[in-house]
Design a protein around this motif. Sequence first.
Motif, PDB file in Angstrom:
ATOM      1  N   VAL A  60      -4.523   4.923  -8.308  1.00 32.75           N
ATOM      2  CA  VAL A  60      -4.340   3.502  -8.599  1.00 32.75           C
ATOM      3  C   VAL A  60      -5.450   2.991  -9.510  1.00 32.75           C
ATOM      4  N   SER A  61      -6.628   3.529  -9.357  1.00 36.35           N
ATOM      5  CA  SER A  61      -7.750   3.107 -10.202  1.00 36.35           C
ATOM      6  C   SER A  61      -7.506   3.413 -11.679  1.00 36.35           C
TER       7      SER A  61
ATOM      8  N   LEU B  16       0.832  -1.192   0.000  1.00 43.23           N
ATOM      9  CA  LEU B  16       0.000   0.000   0.000  1.00 43.23           C
ATOM     10  C   LEU B  16       0.871   1.249   0.000  1.00 43.23           C
ATOM     11  N   SER B  17       1.938   1.216   0.760  1.00 41.32           N
ATOM     12  CA  SER B  17       2.852   2.351   0.833  1.00 41.32           C
ATOM     13  C   SER B  17       3.443   2.676  -0.540  1.00 41.32           C
TER      14      SER B  17
ATOM     15  N   TRP C 141       3.443   6.369  -5.167  1.00 42.55           N
ATOM     16  CA  TRP C 141       3.297   6.538  -6.617  1.00 42.55           C
ATOM     17  C   TRP C 141       2.200   7.553  -6.925  1.00 42.55           C
ATOM     18  N   GLU C 142       1.062   7.437  -6.245  1.00 42.58           N
ATOM     19  CA  GLU C 142      -0.039   8.382  -6.457  1.00 42.58           C
ATOM     20  C   GLU C 142       0.404   9.817  -6.173  1.00 42.58           C
ATOM     21  N   ARG C 143       1.116  10.005  -5.094  1.00 44.72           N
ATOM     22  CA  ARG C 143       1.565  11.351  -4.725  1.00 44.72           C
ATOM     23  C   ARG C 143       2.582  11.907  -5.720  1.00 44.72           C
TER      24      ARG C 143
END
Length: 89
Positions: free
Chosen positions: A35-36, A21-22, A27-29
Motif C-alpha cells: 500500500v505504501s 483494510l481487507s 490487493w497487496e497479496r
Amino acid sequence: MRLTLAYTTTDGDHRQVVTSLSTLVKWERLYRRKVSQIGDGIGAEDLAYFAYEATRQAGIVVPATLDQFIELLEDMPQIVETDARNPTD
C-alpha cells in the motif's frame, strides 16, 4: 488508509464505495505490491480492483470476475477521498 471511489456503470448506475483494510490486504497479496507504493503510481486495473472488491464487500452483487466487472464500467473509477490516517492515531 481508506479510499473512497466513485464510478459509473454502462447501465448508468452511479456508485461510491470505500475500501477497507481487507480490500487493501487482498490487493497487496494479488498484485505483490505494498500500500505504501500507491504514492509511486496507481494504474487503472488497481482502481478497478479496489472498486470491485469494495463493492462486493458492501454487499452489492458484482460479476464473478474482475474482468467482467471492468467491462461494466463506463470509465475508470475515480478517487474522491483519501483517509490516510495512521490506525494508531
